[in-house]
Design a protein around this motif. Structure first.
Motif, PDB file in Angstrom:
ATOM      1  N   UNK A 412     -21.970   0.229 -71.527  1.00 18.61           N
ATOM      2  CA  UNK A 412     -21.483   1.382 -72.292  1.00 18.61           C
ATOM      3  C   UNK A 412     -20.204   1.027 -73.039  1.00 18.61           C
ATOM      4  N   UNK A 413     -19.298   0.336 -72.344  1.00 13.55           N
ATOM      5  CA  UNK A 413     -18.080  -0.132 -73.000  1.00 13.55           C
ATOM      6  C   UNK A 413     -18.423  -1.064 -74.173  1.00 13.55           C
ATOM      7  N   UNK A 414     -19.344  -1.998 -73.939  1.00 15.20           N
ATOM      8  CA  UNK A 414     -19.647  -2.984 -74.980  1.00 15.20           C
ATOM      9  C   UNK A 414     -20.342  -2.342 -76.176  1.00 15.20           C
ATOM     10  N   UNK A 415     -21.189  -1.325 -75.917  1.00 15.60           N
ATOM     11  CA  UNK A 415     -21.823  -0.621 -77.037  1.00 15.60           C
ATOM     12  C   UNK A 415     -20.766   0.140 -77.844  1.00 15.60           C
ATOM     13  N   UNK A 416     -19.838   0.780 -77.127  1.00 19.43           N
ATOM     14  CA  UNK A 416     -18.736   1.458 -77.837  1.00 19.43           C
ATOM     15  C   UNK A 416     -17.922   0.441 -78.625  1.00 19.43           C
ATOM     16  N   UNK A 445     -28.867  -3.265 -91.943  1.00 23.17           N
ATOM     17  CA  UNK A 445     -30.189  -2.634 -91.924  1.00 23.17           C
ATOM     18  C   UNK A 445     -31.291  -3.640 -92.261  1.00 23.17           C
ATOM     19  N   UNK A 446     -31.133  -4.365 -93.378  1.00 18.83           N
ATOM     20  CA  UNK A 446     -32.208  -5.223 -93.858  1.00 18.83           C
ATOM     21  C   UNK A 446     -32.128  -6.644 -93.301  1.00 18.83           C
ATOM     22  N   UNK A 447     -30.989  -7.009 -92.758  1.00 20.79           N
ATOM     23  CA  UNK A 447     -30.863  -8.340 -92.175  1.00 20.79           C
ATOM     24  C   UNK A 447     -31.252  -8.254 -90.701  1.00 20.79           C
ATOM     25  N   UNK A 448     -32.521  -8.535 -90.411  1.00 24.64           N
ATOM     26  CA  UNK A 448     -33.033  -8.380 -89.054  1.00 24.64           C
ATOM     27  C   UNK A 448     -32.296  -9.294 -88.075  1.00 24.64           C
ATOM     28  N   UNK A 449     -32.059 -10.531 -88.497  1.00 25.40           N
ATOM     29  CA  UNK A 449     -31.383 -11.468 -87.601  1.00 25.40           C
ATOM     30  C   UNK A 449     -29.976 -10.991 -87.263  1.00 25.40           C
ATOM     31  N   UNK A 450     -29.287 -10.441 -88.262  1.00 25.23           N
ATOM     32  CA  UNK A 450     -27.932  -9.962 -88.009  1.00 25.23           C
ATOM     33  C   UNK A 450     -27.966  -8.760 -87.070  1.00 25.23           C
ATOM     34  N   UNK A 451     -28.888  -7.841 -87.309  1.00 24.98           N
ATOM     35  CA  UNK A 451     -28.988  -6.658 -86.452  1.00 24.98           C
ATOM     36  C   UNK A 451     -29.284  -7.049 -85.009  1.00 24.98           C
ATOM     37  N   UNK A 452     -30.277  -7.909 -84.832  1.00 25.51           N
ATOM     38  CA  UNK A 452     -30.616  -8.375 -83.483  1.00 25.51           C
ATOM     39  C   UNK A 452     -29.440  -9.121 -82.871  1.00 25.51           C
ATOM     40  N   UNK A 453     -28.758  -9.915 -83.713  1.00 26.47           N
ATOM     41  CA  UNK A 453     -27.611 -10.666 -83.222  1.00 26.47           C
ATOM     42  C   UNK A 453     -26.502  -9.761 -82.732  1.00 26.47           C
ATOM     43  N   UNK A 454     -26.209  -8.705 -83.493  1.00 27.35           N
ATOM     44  CA  UNK A 454     -25.181  -7.747 -83.083  1.00 27.35           C
ATOM     45  C   UNK A 454     -25.533  -7.112 -81.736  1.00 27.35           C
ATOM     46  N   UNK A 455     -26.768  -6.630 -81.638  1.00 27.42           N
ATOM     47  CA  UNK A 455     -27.180  -5.971 -80.385  1.00 27.42           C
ATOM     48  C   UNK A 455     -27.167  -6.957 -79.235  1.00 27.42           C
ATOM     49  N   UNK A 456     -27.646  -8.165 -79.491  1.00 31.21           N
ATOM     50  CA  UNK A 456     -27.690  -9.181 -78.432  1.00 31.21           C
ATOM     51  C   UNK A 456     -26.284  -9.532 -77.957  1.00 31.21           C
ATOM     52  N   UNK A 457     -25.340  -9.657 -78.906  1.00 34.56           N
ATOM     53  CA  UNK A 457     -23.959  -9.966 -78.524  1.00 34.56           C
ATOM     54  C   UNK A 457     -23.392  -8.842 -77.662  1.00 34.56           C
ATOM     55  N   UNK A 458     -23.654  -7.585 -78.083  1.00 31.37           N
ATOM     56  CA  UNK A 458     -23.120  -6.449 -77.322  1.00 31.37           C
ATOM     57  C   UNK A 458     -23.693  -6.426 -75.906  1.00 31.37           C
ATOM     58  N   UNK A 459     -25.010  -6.612 -75.795  1.00 33.85           N
ATOM     59  CA  UNK A 459     -25.633  -6.593 -74.468  1.00 33.85           C
ATOM     60  C   UNK A 459     -25.183  -7.783 -73.628  1.00 33.85           C
ATOM     61  N   UNK A 460     -25.095  -8.939 -74.259  1.00 38.22           N
ATOM     62  CA  UNK A 460     -24.672 -10.129 -73.525  1.00 38.22           C
ATOM     63  C   UNK A 460     -23.237  -9.998 -73.043  1.00 38.22           C
ATOM     64  N   UNK A 461     -22.368  -9.502 -73.944  1.00 36.43           N
ATOM     65  CA  UNK A 461     -20.968  -9.305 -73.561  1.00 36.43           C
ATOM     66  C   UNK A 461     -20.871  -8.265 -72.453  1.00 36.43           C
ATOM     67  N   UNK A 462     -21.627  -7.170 -72.573  1.00 37.13           N
ATOM     68  CA  UNK A 462     -21.602  -6.151 -71.530  1.00 37.13           C
ATOM     69  C   UNK A 462     -22.079  -6.691 -70.200  1.00 37.13           C
ATOM     70  N   UNK A 463     -23.171  -7.466 -70.229  1.00 38.98           N
ATOM     71  CA  UNK A 463     -23.691  -8.028 -68.992  1.00 38.98           C
ATOM     72  C   UNK A 463     -22.709  -9.034 -68.391  1.00 38.98           C
ATOM     73  N   UNK A 464     -22.213  -9.954 -69.241  1.00 36.07           N
ATOM     74  CA  UNK A 464     -21.288 -10.974 -68.744  1.00 36.07           C
ATOM     75  C   UNK A 464     -19.991 -10.348 -68.241  1.00 36.07           C
TER      76      UNK A 464
END
Length: 879
Positions: A412-416, A445-464
């Motif tokens: 939740x913190x990392x998503x914020x 929106x149109x850069x799928x890799x960037x969007x996935x990358x942003x979400x992945x970084x947030x989830x990875x940072x939150x998990x780590x």
């Protein structure tokens, strides 16, 4: 009563398996047994088909509620966890703000750097056959050393196409600055003009917006425009078929319009002109082995073997080069150019893979210390959260559910933080683009890799970030919590672990601070070093126009009529703007049949005076001595030393060249009349080389004019120059640069590196200080009773403050021990790239240590002073 004969039939395998999984046999009351009994009855009564249909329907009806119920309760639990996390955020606003801001900074900087790295790694990959395209380079041997150039010469392309069947197509590029006149009589100086062979679009991939690709550049006097230049010249009109006037009245028809060259191209042009156009007035161009240089690219077939080709070119050299001529060609993969090529005469500005590794490392380090900061701040609050864990365990909470809670809280913190990072990115996108010298575009929106990358970084940072708190807090035992028996050994272990984490943060900060200081000192050294000539108040403009070159003397006299102009000179090249010419010479002390290659400037009598180059012996060129124009040479100190001349004056020099192959001809023979003090022609990364200056015997070689101002009214002087230029060359707009500004561009990469390290160091320090703040809060909380007892026993607030500060700053010892050697090795390695550099000693690293200590002391002092003034009664009662 008649009974039907009971039939035997097995239920559907898949449905039976699902029933057994979701409703396992628990003994007396078995769902599987009940449903099987009913199934067998239906088989005997209605038949096996209807019974199987019933069995499948019962399976679905039985399992579906389990799914919906499980999903409902899972979502309810997740909602409760998120609600609880949100309450914690509101309850602890300071900690929450620090956590979210720290993570947001880490995510934003990491996103910036990795988007930039992604762009750098994508160079030239937009071409369909990028993996099979090669650039033909040359290796020249000069004075027992190899000089690699990115360019070659026109005949090489035809020979490659004829003698090497593995090359499907070969194309030459000949960039040239020209003046363009549109049908509306608007004049533009275009540096993005390039002659190209008709095979260009068979080698490189471009999207055509207008015109026919197959016909483009096939005929003489045709051009292809990029969309930007087409809009600039013709607006909303259709450019195809329109005429453009180039230079001396040559008319070119627009064949087609293509999309602008992508940012990730190692060369970019606005106008491509058909190479065959040069046959009208430069037919010698296609057979010249020495001038002018061109860039040659070849499209190889899929079976091309680069090592085998480089072995075969020896036969090429024997066939087409004179015996003993110090040159050979090589093939260089297109995809290696931007990140791995640093040759002479590059077609564009390249970078290095080491620079990419460095930026990637900085991004990862900042993200890592942001995660460490989050962990430290969370564990610093472990004591207050311990009772919460104990109560939940007493009422039946399992460790698994507690870990899920803490993980969701961290996420939740990392998503914020992710949402906040987006605001940071949008705010700093422009400044960051200026720092790296490239436009950074982030499309969410149109850069799928960037969007996935942003979400992945947030989830990875939150998990780590939530991993350690989840494991650490969820293991507390209720009895330990309520009896307050968390042992001192465990607490000390936790403190030591946090010390290691904070020490790592400050090791990174110390490395970045130290490196920033060293890079800054080197940049200032370059900026302030005496270049050996005066670049201030010197305006340079190109003379690459026959009209100007033929009227040079009258133009010079008119320019000097302005009182604000003190001196004017014309030359073949200028420091920081263009390289010197290179010719073979024979000098006193050498056999006649031997030569040495010397960098050469062809100039007029006022070159030394205009650039204020110091003459240390002999004399300058003189208009009064007519033989100077063909028999006089001036050399620099390095040339005199290389030739072993104690007294260079009157030493003989013979300028030589090959006249298309077979015999040497002496162009001129003369004597050295003067020696100038060494001056820098290129970046300080390069050593000063031997240099020869001579009067040009043809105005054709005068490519530049330098004008020295008095410094009082440069605007008036520039207006004076523009008036003369427009009257003399009405078909070409005047373009100019200030010499000092152009020379600064030569170390632009170093300036960007300094700026990057500065910002990185600042960000790392901010995040590290947040971690140090969290550690200081934790230590003060753990030592509250100790502080109260010490005050009761007579300890002063000052002694307690000092004790706390010393204890809290112990991680800095680790940070210096780790960061110092790494920074020393890195900075010394970087400085080795410069022929002229600062000297580093241990005193060079002292400012970084003082900066780090000051920042750390200021960070922890407030908390230490506040703790030292606690009321002893309250301190003891708090435990």
């Amino acid at each position: 009563m008649n009974k039907r004969k009971q039939k035997s039939s097995k239920p559907p395998i898949l449905a039976e398996g699902l029933i057994k999984i979701f409703f396992p046999d628990k003994g007396n009351y078995s769902t599987v047994g009940d449903i099987h009994e009913q199934y067998n009855y239906l088989v005997s009564e209605t038949g096996s088909i209807k019974a199987k249909i019933w069995y499948v329907r019962q399976t679905v009806k039985s399992i579906l509620p389990l799914f919906t119920s499980s999903i409902y309760w899972s979502l309810s639990m997740i909602r409760n966890y998120i609600k609880f996390a949100w309450r914690n955020i509101k309850k602890n606003k300071l900690y929450s703000a620090i956590n979210i801001v720290g993570l947001a900074i880490g995510i934003a900087i990491c996103a910036f750097l990795f988007q930039y790295i992604r762009l750098e790694l994508s160079y030239d990959k937009h071409h369909e056959n990028a993996e099979n395209i090669y650039r033909i380079t040359e290796e020249n041997y000069e004075d027992d050393k190899s000089v690699f150039t990115a360019s070659s010469y026109p005949p090489v392309a035809d020979i490659l196409a004829n003698d090497f069947p593995e090359f499907e197509n070969v194309v030459r590029l000949y960039p040239l600055g020209v003046s363009i006149t549109t049908p509306q009589n608007a004049k533009f100086n275009e540096t993005g003009f390039c002659y190209a062979d008709s095979t260009y679009f068979d080698v490189f991939t471009h999207k055509f917006l207008a015109g026919n690709k197959d016909a483009a550049l096939q005929n003489p006097f045709r051009v292809v425009l990029t969309k930007s230049i087409a809009d600039k010249y013709f607006g909303n009109e259709n450019p195809v078929g329109q005429m453009l006037k180039v230079e001396d009245g040559l008319q070119f028809m627009v064949d087609a319009v293509i999309e602008d060259f992508p940012q990730s191209s190692h060369f970019r042009f606005d106008i491509l002109a058909s190479m065959s156009s040069l046959r009208s007035n430069m037919d010698w161009f296609f057979s010249s082995w020495h001038y002018p240089p061109v860039y040659i690219y070849a499209l190889a077939n899929s079976g091309f073997n680069l090592p085998a080709f480089n072995d075969r070119v020896y036969d090429f050299h024997k066939k087409y080069f004179r015996e003993g001529e110090p040159r050979r060609i090589q093939a260089q993969p297109l995809l290696d150019i931007h990140l791995a090529s640093d040759l002479e005469n590059e077609i564009g500005v390249n970078t290095s893979i080491e620079y990419i590794y460095l930026l990637g490392g900085i991004g990862i380090l900042i993200l890592v210390i942001a995660c460490i900061n989050f962990m430290n701040l969370n564990t610093a609050r472990a004591e207050s959260r311990a009772k919460e864990v104990g109560i939940k365990k007493v009422v039946g909470a399992e460790r698994k559910s507690l870990m899920v809670q803490f993980f969701l809280e961290a996420i939740t913190y990392s998503i914020a933080a992710l949402f906040f990072a987006v605001f940071i990115i949008e705010a700093l996108k422009g400044p960051f683009s200026e720092i790296v010298g490239t436009t950074i575009q982030i499309n969410y929106i149109f850069d799928l890799y960037m969007t996935i990358g942003f979400i992945a970084i947030a989830l990875l940072v939150g998990f780590a970030s939530g991993l350690y708190p989840a494991v650490y807090l969820s293991r507390f035992k209720p009895t330990e919590v309520f009896q307050k028996s968390l042992s001192g050994t465990r607490n000390r272990t936790n403190i030591n672990f946090r010390n290691v984490l904070v020490g790592f943060q400050f090791a990174v900060s110390f490395f970045l601070i130290l490196t920033t200081i060293i890079v800054f000192d080197q940049v200032e050294f370059i900026r302030n070093k005496n270049l050996g000539f005066s670049a201030e108040q010197t305006l340079i403009f190109p003379l690459k126009d026959k009209v100007v070159q033929n009227k040079l003397e009258s133009i010079r006299n008119r320019i000097l009529t302005d009182a604000n102009i003190t001196s004017v000179t014309a030359a073949s090249s200028i420091p920081g703007i263009d390289r010197e010419l290179n010719y073979p010479f024979n000098v006193d002390g050498m056999p006649f049949d031997e030569t040495v290659s010397l960098n050469t400037i062809l100039t007029d009598h006022d070159f030394l005076t205009t650039l204020q180059i110091e003459l240390i012996s002999g004399r300058n060129f003189s208009r009064e001595i007519t033989t100077d124009e063909r028999e006089a040479f001036i050399v620099n100190e390095t040339a005199a030393k290389q030739f072993g001349w104690d007294d260079p004056i009157n030493k003989k020099i013979r300028a030589q060249r090959y006249d298309h192959g077979l015999e040497k001809k002496v162009l001129r023979e003369g004597s050295v009349i003067g020696v100038v003090k060494d001056f820098h022609w290129e970046s300080l990364q390069n050593e000063i080389e031997p240099l020869l200056i001579q009067i040009s015997y043809q105005n054709y070689f005068y490519d530049y004019m330098a004008v020295k101002f008095s410094g009082q009214n440069s605007a008036t002087a520039i207006a004076h120059l523009e008036k003369i230029w427009n009257e003399t060359v009405p078909h070409r707009a005047m373009e100019y640069n200030f010499l000092d500004k152009k020379f600064e561009e030569m170390f632009l990469q170093e300036q960007r590196l300094f700026t990057m390290f500065s910002y990185s160091a600042g960000i790392a320090i901010i995040v590290a200080c947040l971690g140090l703040f969290g550690l200081s809060v934790y230590i003060v909380q753990k030592r509250t009773k100790e502080i109260g007892i010490r005050k009761v026993l007579g300890a002063s607030s000052q002694s307690i403050t000092v004790s706390l500060i010393v204890d809290i700053l112990k991680p800095l010892v680790l940070s210096v021990a780790v960061g110092l050697p790494v920074a020393v090795v890195f900075t010394n390695s970087w400085l080795e790239n410069f022929a002229y550099r600062i000297d580093t000693t241990m005193w060079s690293y002292l400012p970084a240590l003082l900066v780090l200590l000051t920042i750390a002391v200021v960070t922890v002092s407030f908390q230490a002073i506040k703790a030292s003034h606690y009321n002893p009664v309250d301190s003891i009662r708090s435990e």
